[in-house]
Design a protein around this motif. Structure first.
Motif, mmCIF file in Angstrom:
data_model
loop_
_atom_site.group_PDB
_atom_site.id
_atom_site.type_symbol
_atom_site.label_atom_id
_atom_site.label_comp_id
_atom_site.label_asym_id
_atom_site.label_seq_id
_atom_site.Cartn_x
_atom_site.Cartn_y
_atom_site.Cartn_z
ATOM 1 N N TYR A 466 99.812 203.848 16.098
ATOM 2 C CA TYR A 466 99.893 205.143 16.796
ATOM 3 C C TYR A 466 99.197 205.075 18.155
ATOM 4 C CZ TYR A 466 98.896 209.931 18.101
ATOM 5 O OH TYR A 466 98.768 211.092 18.802
ATOM 6 N N GLY A 498 91.128 210.372 25.024
ATOM 7 C CA GLY A 498 91.018 210.946 23.697
ATOM 8 C C GLY A 498 92.331 211.176 22.981
ATOM 9 N N ALA A 502 92.049 211.693 18.711
ATOM 10 C CA ALA A 502 92.357 212.847 17.879
ATOM 11 C C ALA A 502 93.546 212.583 16.966
ATOM 12 C CB ALA A 502 92.641 214.057 18.760
ATOM 13 N N PRO A 505 95.414 208.479 12.382
ATOM 14 C CA PRO A 505 95.491 209.088 11.054
ATOM 15 C C PRO A 505 94.270 208.831 10.176
ATOM 16 C CG PRO A 505 97.084 207.305 11.294
ATOM 17 C CD PRO A 505 96.516 207.556 12.638
ATOM 18 N N ALA B 38 94.002 216.883 24.819
ATOM 19 C CA ALA B 38 94.563 216.135 23.700
ATOM 20 C C ALA B 38 93.475 215.595 22.784
ATOM 21 C CB ALA B 38 95.412 214.977 24.207
ATOM 22 N N ARG B 39 92.254 215.721 23.194
ATOM 23 C CA ARG B 39 91.148 215.286 22.352
ATOM 24 C C ARG B 39 90.949 216.282 21.211
ATOM 25 N NH1 ARG B 39 87.770 213.730 19.646
ATOM 26 N NH2 ARG B 39 85.791 212.679 20.061
ATOM 27 N N PHE B 40 91.574 217.434 21.328
ATOM 28 C CA PHE B 40 91.444 218.440 20.272
ATOM 29 C C PHE B 40 92.133 217.954 19.007
ATOM 30 C CE2 PHE B 40 93.635 221.881 17.980
ATOM 31 C CZ PHE B 40 92.528 222.476 17.420
ATOM 32 N N ASP B 41 91.394 218.034 17.945
ATOM 33 C CA ASP B 41 91.899 217.634 16.651
ATOM 34 C C ASP B 41 91.857 218.889 15.787
ATOM 35 O OD1 ASP B 41 92.260 216.527 14.139
ATOM 36 O OD2 ASP B 41 91.181 214.695 14.680
ATOM 37 N N HIS B 74 100.735 216.701 24.083
ATOM 38 C CA HIS B 74 100.233 216.448 22.728
ATOM 39 C C HIS B 74 99.360 217.602 22.271
ATOM 40 C CE1 HIS B 74 101.619 212.280 22.455
ATOM 41 N NE2 HIS B 74 101.389 212.236 23.748
ATOM 42 N N ARG B 78 99.773 220.023 19.060
ATOM 43 C CA ARG B 78 98.707 220.142 18.055
ATOM 44 C C ARG B 78 98.312 221.602 17.864
ATOM 45 N NH1 ARG B 78 95.560 214.899 20.174
ATOM 46 N NH2 ARG B 78 96.972 213.459 19.155
ATOM 47 N N VAL B 147 93.866 219.326 7.117
ATOM 48 C CA VAL B 147 93.833 218.649 8.412
ATOM 49 C C VAL B 147 93.269 217.239 8.350
ATOM 50 C CG1 VAL B 147 93.840 220.707 9.828
ATOM 51 C CG2 VAL B 147 91.659 219.781 9.017
ATOM 52 N N SER B 148 92.526 216.947 7.296
ATOM 53 C CA SER B 148 92.060 215.563 7.229
ATOM 54 C C SER B 148 92.821 214.752 6.186
ATOM 55 C CB SER B 148 90.551 215.522 6.985
ATOM 56 O OG SER B 148 90.211 216.433 5.982
ATOM 57 N N ARG B 153 98.070 213.742 8.646
ATOM 58 C CA ARG B 153 97.721 213.007 9.870
ATOM 59 C C ARG B 153 98.744 211.915 10.146
ATOM 60 N NH1 ARG B 153 92.959 214.434 11.873
ATOM 61 N NH2 ARG B 153 92.952 212.651 13.260
ATOM 62 N N TRP B 154 99.211 211.331 9.061
ATOM 63 C CA TRP B 154 100.196 210.280 9.206
ATOM 64 C C TRP B 154 101.476 210.843 9.826
ATOM 65 C CZ3 TRP B 154 99.671 205.196 8.643
ATOM 66 C CH2 TRP B 154 100.831 204.432 8.641
ATOM 67 N N SER B 157 101.093 211.715 13.408
ATOM 68 C CA SER B 157 101.051 210.546 14.284
ATOM 69 C C SER B 157 102.450 209.969 14.491
ATOM 70 C CB SER B 157 100.116 209.487 13.715
ATOM 71 O OG SER B 157 100.757 208.780 12.681
ATOM 72 N N LEU B 160 105.705 211.286 17.830
ATOM 73 C CA LEU B 160 106.220 210.583 18.995
ATOM 74 C C LEU B 160 107.515 209.860 18.654
ATOM 75 C CD1 LEU B 160 104.588 210.516 21.588
ATOM 76 C CD2 LEU B 160 103.787 208.277 20.950
#
Ligand code: SF4
Ligand code: SF4
Lengths: 529, 250
Positions: A466, A498, A502, A505, B38-41, B74, B78, B147-148, B153-154, B157, B160
């Motif tokens: 990724y 970043g 973020a 995964p 985009a650093r926001f998770d 991104h 998100r 979210v975790s 998450r997979w 990701s 894209l």
């Protein structure tokens, strides 16, 4: 954890809007805080004297990093510090004192959290580059760049794919738009180059491998030479596809004379730059041959550049919309060619000049035909990949990060000059080359600082790819290891944006400045205050 | 009213500029600087909710003007996923807002902040919604699991790859189809999260169904899936009913 000393600034209306005494009382009882002081201003000499010799983690409640950052960096000396903006982010935007004080308290707690969770020893690192440059491509841009670099005392290696130096300059007649003789310009660049001592020139040589090294890049050339360089200049120029304007110019220059009517057959995907150059050629021809017919055959779909029509009209050059009716027929003469490079007949010369009178009812064009096609970048795909420079569909190198570093830098230490960016007039190409040379020199001298890069926890990484896919800078690379694929981020390319951090995964990527832990701690302290 | 703001460094310019030209806005909002939006998770978003955020606001560069090429695209996707998650968890997605701001667009950003803050004020405190505080804590805990969780998450990701590949056929449809796929996944994972929250101690499916408000059928279905994923396991039989328990991490 080390206890923190807080210094609050009273200046810039901060004290009017924020009840600093209340903050002092609040943070005095905080277990993380060693002391808290309120100073009249933090940005003057008195504060510097007051803080001289203070040790430990420091938290400043004052103003903007961007306007006053330097002052606080000096003030902190070697101590870790955090600057909280109580001015633009609080005192100046909130009127109510109670509310502003509460917000200031929140901001300071968040600053405290950031300071106490920041990983140690992650300062910016020096980019200590080797003062040696590899220039790829010996066209006008490459030669000019080499010359400027050599003049400034850099060691330069110049590599050229073919066996001759000069690139486009060898193939054109005059320099557009100044009208200078190409050959003369080439000799000027070339002779000056020969006088320089530090230039190594390899002809018929290409770059085959590029790896990062401590002080720049390690390059391997096709002639088995390996060296380490601090910077790489890509000056691979442009190439014509489906056209022969350059060849025409070359023949013209070669023969020195030209007879018969001339047609420019414009292709649908013509590059506007070629149109302008061709018009320029046509005008020069017109001066030599006031009577000869010169025609541009332009497909309906092609939009002519501004001023093209007027320029053509002025010099009695025809523009006919559509393709050459009936094609090219009755060519009776052939222009002689030099055996060099085994080029086949490009420009055909008729004995008797006859031609098209109008679009209708005409059998064909008798005369020389020059085709104007596409112009594309000349850099091989693999090389672009190795250099991590994105290319657009026409093979031009895409200028990245133009918001942060305008003009020429693609990646630290890799530069693109001249036509490899986009076709540009010769003079601009050469100026561009000088600018880049100056920038390289400045980069060497500045020992530029770089942010630390994102780091990957190899254990955690599952090699999903990724990060490699999402990174705009091509920093992460997937590598095959014994335990499957693992990603590695090259610090030279990472901007620590970043994106990958973020999105990973499995949370395998770590931000050395603002880690997940820091953000969490900030949110928590925000929530608690 | 507590509103947490995230701003990228560059929209942060606009924010500082707003200060410089004294554009007043509500003190309810406090910003955290991220280098790029985009650093926001989503993890951070849930964290904010867990810490009592009534609203979350994002300030980012105008689309196409990101200082890191594509970062804000991104980020926006998100943020939209995060809104979906709020909706699924029965919270008002309007609590999440964002604005694009140029580095000099201080006034525009201030207006956006103001209108967002007043909107959140209208919606009210997070805990003032129909349910009570413990219920909220439960929901947030389930969201945190979502979210975790690896499947989520997979899948995110893969956005894209999936959406870009889809572009060859029909861009819009595919992006929408993908969003739907993510929504479905988020819903399933959220329900699983709710169930797992109940399985700290061995429990049977009917009890879980009562506690979570899901149908017994749904709970059964998901427990079977959780078992397959080794996130829950069969414990013992009590009163002729099987009891399940969460498998501890690791
Ligand atoms: S995104 Fe994370 S898991 Fe995937 S390759 Fe990169 S570091 Fe490894
Ligand atoms: S932080 Fe940004 S620049 Fe660095 S590797 Fe990740 S995506 Fe690339």
């Amino acid at each position: 954890m080390e206890k923190v000393k807080i210094f609050l600034c009273k200046g810039c209306e901060i004290a009017q809007k924020i009840d600093l005494e209340k903050l002092k009382k609040h943070f005095n009882s905080n277990a993380q805080v060693e002391s808290i002081e309120i100073l009249t201003t933090l940005c003057d000499g008195a504060a510097r004297e007051h803080l001289a010799g203070v040790e430990g983690a420091l938290l400043f409640g004052a103003c903007d990093e961007r306007t006053h950052g330097v002052i606080f960096r000096e003030l902190a000396g070697s101590n870790p510090y955090q600057l909280v903006n109580l001015r633009e982010r609080c005192a100046w935007v909130h009127d109510d004192q109670t509310e502003a004080t509460a917000k200031a308290q929140r901001l300071l707690s968040m600053g405290l959290a950031e300071l106490s969770t920041r990983p140690p020893d992650q300062a910016e690192w020096d980019l200590d580059l080797l003062h040696r440059v590899l220039v790829i491509g010996a066209g006008p841009a490459g030669l000019a760049c080499v010359r400027a670099l050599a003049e400034q005392g850099c060691d330069v290696t110049l590599i050229e794919k073919t066996n001759r130096l000069g690139g486009t300059l060898r193939r054109t007649r005059t320099v557009w738009p100044s009208g200078e003789d190409s050959e003369k310009l080439l000799h000027r660049l070339y002779n000056e180059l020969q006088d320089e001592l530090h230039v190594t020139v390899y002809q018929q040589t290409e770059l085959v491998e590029l790896t990062e090294s401590l002080h720049g890049y390690r390059v391997k050339l096709s002639n088995d030479v390996e060296e380490e360089v601090g910077a790489i200049v890509v000056a691979t120029g442009i190439r014509e596809v489906g056209g022969n304007l350059f060849e025409f110019e070359y023949r013209w220059r070669d023969r020195g004379d030209f007879r018969g009517p001339l047609a420019f057959e414009v292709k649908e995907d013509v590059h506007p730059f070629l149109l302008e150059t061709a018009l320029w050629d046509a005008v020069m021809l017109r001066h030599e041959k006031p009577e000869e017919r010169i025609v541009f055959f332009v497909p309906e779909s092609v939009v002519l550049p501004e001023g093209f029509k007027e320029g053509a009209e002025k010099h009695n050059i025809e523009i006919i919309r559509g393709s050459i009716p009936g094609g090219v027929t009755g060519v009776t003469g052939v222009m002689s060619l030099r055996p060099e490079r085994k080029l086949r007949v490009i420009v055909k010369m008729p004995r008797r000049g006859t031609g098209v009178r109008g679009v209708t009812g005409v059998t064909g064009w008798r005369g020389a035909v020059v085709k104007l096609g596409k112009l594309v970048g000349n850099l091989p795909q693999e090389l672009a990949q190795a250099l991590r420079i994105p290319m657009d569909k026409d093979g031009y190198l895409v200028q990245r990060r133009f918001r942060i570093r305008p003009r020429d830098v693609v990646h630290p230490g890799i530069f693109v000059v001249g036509g490899a960016h986009a076709p540009m007039p010769m003079e601009e190409t050469i100026n561009h080359a000088f600018v880049v040379a100056a920038r390289i020199k400045a980069m060497f001298n500045a020992k530029s600082k770089r942010l630390p890069a994102a780091q990957i926890d190899e254990e955690a990484c599952i090699g999903c790819g990724y990060c490699a896919a999402v990174c705009p800078y091509g920093a992460p690379i997937l590598e095959r290891t014994d335990t499957g694929h693992k990603a590695r981020i090259s610090p030279r390319f990472c901007t620590l944006c970043g994106l990958c951090i973020a999105g990973c995964p499995v949370f395998a990527i770590f931000d050395p400045i603002k880690s997940r832990k820091t953000i969490r701690a900030q949110i928590e302290s925000w929530g608690n205050s | 009213m507590k509103i947490l703001g995230f701003t990228c460094d560059w929209a942060g310019f606009a924010l500082d500029y707003a200060g410089m030209i004294r554009q007043k806005y509500s003190a309810d909002i406090t910003f955290i600087n991220l280098r790029c939006s985009a650093r926001f998770d989503m993890v951070d978003g849930v964290q904010a909710l867990a810490n009592g955020a009534d609203g979350i606001f994002f300030a980012l560069c105008p689309l196409g003007d990101c200082h890191y090429e594509s970062g804000n695209h991104h980020a926006v996707s998100r943020i939209n996923h995060f809104k979906d998650l709020l909706q699924i968890a029965g919270l008002n997605p309007e609590r999440i807002g964002f604005a694009h701001a140029d580095t000099t667009d201080a006034v525009g950003l201030k207006n956006e902040i103001e209108s967002f803050c007043s909107k959140v004020k209208e919606i009210g405190d997070l805990s003032s919604q129909v349910f009570d505080r413990p219920e909220l804590v439960l929901r947030v805990a389930a969201m945190k699991r979502v979210v975790s969780s690896e499947p989520v998450r997979w899948t995110l990701s893969k956005e894209l790859e999936l959406v870009r590949k889809g572009n060859v056929f029909d861009e819009k449809l595919d992006a929408e189809a993908y969003a739907q796929l993510v929504r479905d996944l988020l819903r399933t994972e959220y329900h699983k999260g709710l169930i797992l929250e109940q399985l700290a101690e061995p429990r049977n499916a009917v009890e879980v169904a009562q506690a979570t408000g899901l149908s017994a059928h749904r709970v059964f279905e998901l427990i079977v899936e959780l078992e397959r994923e080794t996130r829950a396991s069969f414990d013992r039989i009590e009163h002729e009913r099987p009891l399940y328990v969460e498998v501890a991490d690791g």
